[in-house]
Write a protein that holds these residues in place. Structure first.
Motif, short mmCIF file in Angstrom:
data_model
loop_
_atom_site.label_atom_id
_atom_site.label_comp_id
_atom_site.label_asym_id
_atom_site.label_seq_id
_atom_site.Cartn_x
_atom_site.Cartn_y
_atom_site.Cartn_z
N ASN A 60 -1.07 -24.00 4.10
CA ASN A 60 0.05 -24.81 3.63
C ASN A 60 0.17 -24.81 2.10
N VAL A 61 -0.48 -23.85 1.48
CA VAL A 61 -0.40 -23.70 0.02
C VAL A 61 0.41 -22.45 -0.32
N VAL A 62 1.39 -22.61 -1.19
CA VAL A 62 2.15 -21.48 -1.72
C VAL A 62 1.64 -21.21 -3.13
N ILE A 63 1.34 -19.95 -3.40
CA ILE A 63 0.85 -19.55 -4.73
C ILE A 63 1.90 -18.66 -5.39
N VAL A 64 2.20 -18.97 -6.64
CA VAL A 64 3.18 -18.19 -7.38
C VAL A 64 2.73 -18.06 -8.82
N LEU A 65 2.95 -16.91 -9.39
CA LEU A 65 2.61 -16.68 -10.79
C LEU A 65 3.55 -17.44 -11.72
N ASN A 66 3.05 -17.80 -12.92
CA ASN A 66 3.91 -18.35 -13.96
C ASN A 66 4.91 -17.29 -14.43
N ASP A 67 4.42 -16.05 -14.47
CA ASP A 67 5.23 -14.95 -14.99
C ASP A 67 4.63 -13.65 -14.48
N GLU A 68 5.40 -12.58 -14.60
CA GLU A 68 4.93 -11.28 -14.15
C GLU A 68 5.51 -10.18 -15.01
N ARG A 69 4.69 -9.18 -15.28
CA ARG A 69 5.19 -7.96 -15.92
C ARG A 69 6.01 -7.19 -14.90
N TRP A 70 7.12 -6.59 -15.34
CA TRP A 70 7.96 -5.85 -14.40
C TRP A 70 7.39 -4.45 -14.22
N VAL A 71 6.28 -4.40 -13.48
CA VAL A 71 5.59 -3.14 -13.16
C VAL A 71 5.25 -3.17 -11.68
N PRO A 72 5.10 -2.03 -11.04
CA PRO A 72 4.72 -2.01 -9.62
C PRO A 72 3.40 -2.75 -9.39
N THR A 73 3.25 -3.30 -8.21
CA THR A 73 2.03 -4.08 -7.92
C THR A 73 0.79 -3.21 -7.82
N THR A 74 0.97 -1.90 -7.84
CA THR A 74 -0.18 -0.99 -7.87
C THR A 74 -0.68 -0.76 -9.30
N SER A 75 0.09 -1.20 -10.28
CA SER A 75 -0.28 -0.99 -11.68
C SER A 75 -1.46 -1.86 -12.09
N GLU A 76 -2.29 -1.35 -12.97
CA GLU A 76 -3.41 -2.14 -13.48
C GLU A 76 -2.93 -3.32 -14.31
N ARG A 77 -1.69 -3.29 -14.77
CA ARG A 77 -1.12 -4.39 -15.56
C ARG A 77 -0.40 -5.42 -14.70
N SER A 78 -0.43 -5.26 -13.40
CA SER A 78 0.25 -6.18 -12.50
C SER A 78 -0.57 -7.45 -12.28
N ASN A 79 0.02 -8.59 -12.59
CA ASN A 79 -0.65 -9.86 -12.31
C ASN A 79 -0.74 -10.11 -10.80
N THR A 80 0.27 -9.65 -10.07
CA THR A 80 0.25 -9.79 -8.61
C THR A 80 -0.97 -9.09 -8.02
N ARG A 81 -1.25 -7.93 -8.52
CA ARG A 81 -2.43 -7.18 -8.05
C ARG A 81 -3.70 -7.99 -8.29
N LEU A 82 -3.82 -8.61 -9.45
CA LEU A 82 -4.99 -9.43 -9.77
C LEU A 82 -5.14 -10.58 -8.77
N LEU A 83 -4.03 -11.26 -8.46
CA LEU A 83 -4.09 -12.38 -7.51
C LEU A 83 -4.54 -11.91 -6.14
N ARG A 84 -4.05 -10.78 -5.71
CA ARG A 84 -4.42 -10.27 -4.39
C ARG A 84 -5.90 -9.88 -4.33
N GLU A 85 -6.44 -9.47 -5.46
CA GLU A 85 -7.84 -9.05 -5.49
C GLU A 85 -8.80 -10.21 -5.67
N ARG A 86 -8.36 -11.29 -6.35
CA ARG A 86 -9.32 -12.33 -6.73
C ARG A 86 -9.01 -13.73 -6.21
#
Length: 223
Positions: A60-86
């Motif tokens: 019942n928890v929704v998680i959302v970033l404050n902001d994101e770089r406009w890069v694919p989620t496979t990019s090392e600079r993707s904040n979304t990728r970091l969230l999925r990993e950690r």
């Protein structure tokens, strides 16, 4: 601004993770759902590791970033990728991640759709922010092309901003959304950032965008 000092970074990360978990539990108990908004970057990584292993009603928890770089989620600079990993692992794997990136060449094309997804999950229950030495928070950078609009109380929920310091185009929550959060925490480390956040209190918000959230924020700092 409530300023809390910790003896070292390990204690800082544990304390902030514990506070976030406590506030999420309280919100879940009264509302049945909660929204957690977090920054990207490497600094909050240990907090994500701790949270991901805690017993919580994550479904019942929704998680959302404050902001994101406009890069694919496979990019090392993707904040979304970091969230999925950690963060969205272990016990927190059942939480819902609201995307701030979709596969499109220009973030402006997708702002309306992303905002529609975000809107039902506002206000943010618990907001964790970082801050740069330039006093930016989220992707509200001094000198960004649409910063004045993004700081306005009538701004939309999300905006695409571009700034020399940002590198790629960014999609960011606006000041209005950040200020409406129920609980706000700012995580900083090192003496340079401590000096920056102290200076921000007496500067115009366009020079120090982090100032837009300082009135209701708890700042957590360790050297």
């Amino acid at each position: 601004m409530d300023f809390k000092t910790y003896p070292d970074r390990d204690v800082l990360m544990l304390a902030v993770a514990d506070k976030i978990a406590s506030q999420l539990r309280a919100t879940l108990a009264t509302e049945g759902r909660a929204t957690l908004s977090v920054p990207g970057g490497t600094t909050p990584g240990p907090i994500f590791d701790i949270l991901s292993d805690l017993e919580l009603d994550w479904q019942n928890v929704v998680i959302v970033l404050n902001d994101e770089r406009w890069v694919p989620t496979t990019s090392e600079r993707s904040n979304t990728r970091l969230l999925r990993e950690r963060l969205l692992v272990n016990k927190a794997a059942s939480a819902t991640l609201l995307p701030l990136y979709v596969n499109a060449p220009d973030p402006d094309e997708r702002l309306d759709a992303l905002s529609e997804n975000l809107r039902p999950n506002l206000p943010i229950s618990v907001l964790l922010l970082g801050m740069g030495t330039d006093m930016h928070t989220a992707s509200l950078f001094p000198g960004a092309d649409k910063l004045k609009t993004a700081l306005d109380d009538e701004a939309p929920e999300l905006m695409a901003l571009r700034a020399d310091a940002a590198g790629e185009p960014r999609i960011t929550m606006t000041a209005r959304v950040l200020k409406d959060a129920m609980h706000t925490h700012i995580l900083i480390t090192g003496n340079e950032k401590k000096a920056a956040i102290e200076a921000a209190q007496s500067l115009p918000v366009e020079q120090a965008p982090v100032r837009c959230v300082l009135n209701n924020a708890t700042v957590h700092w360790a050297e």
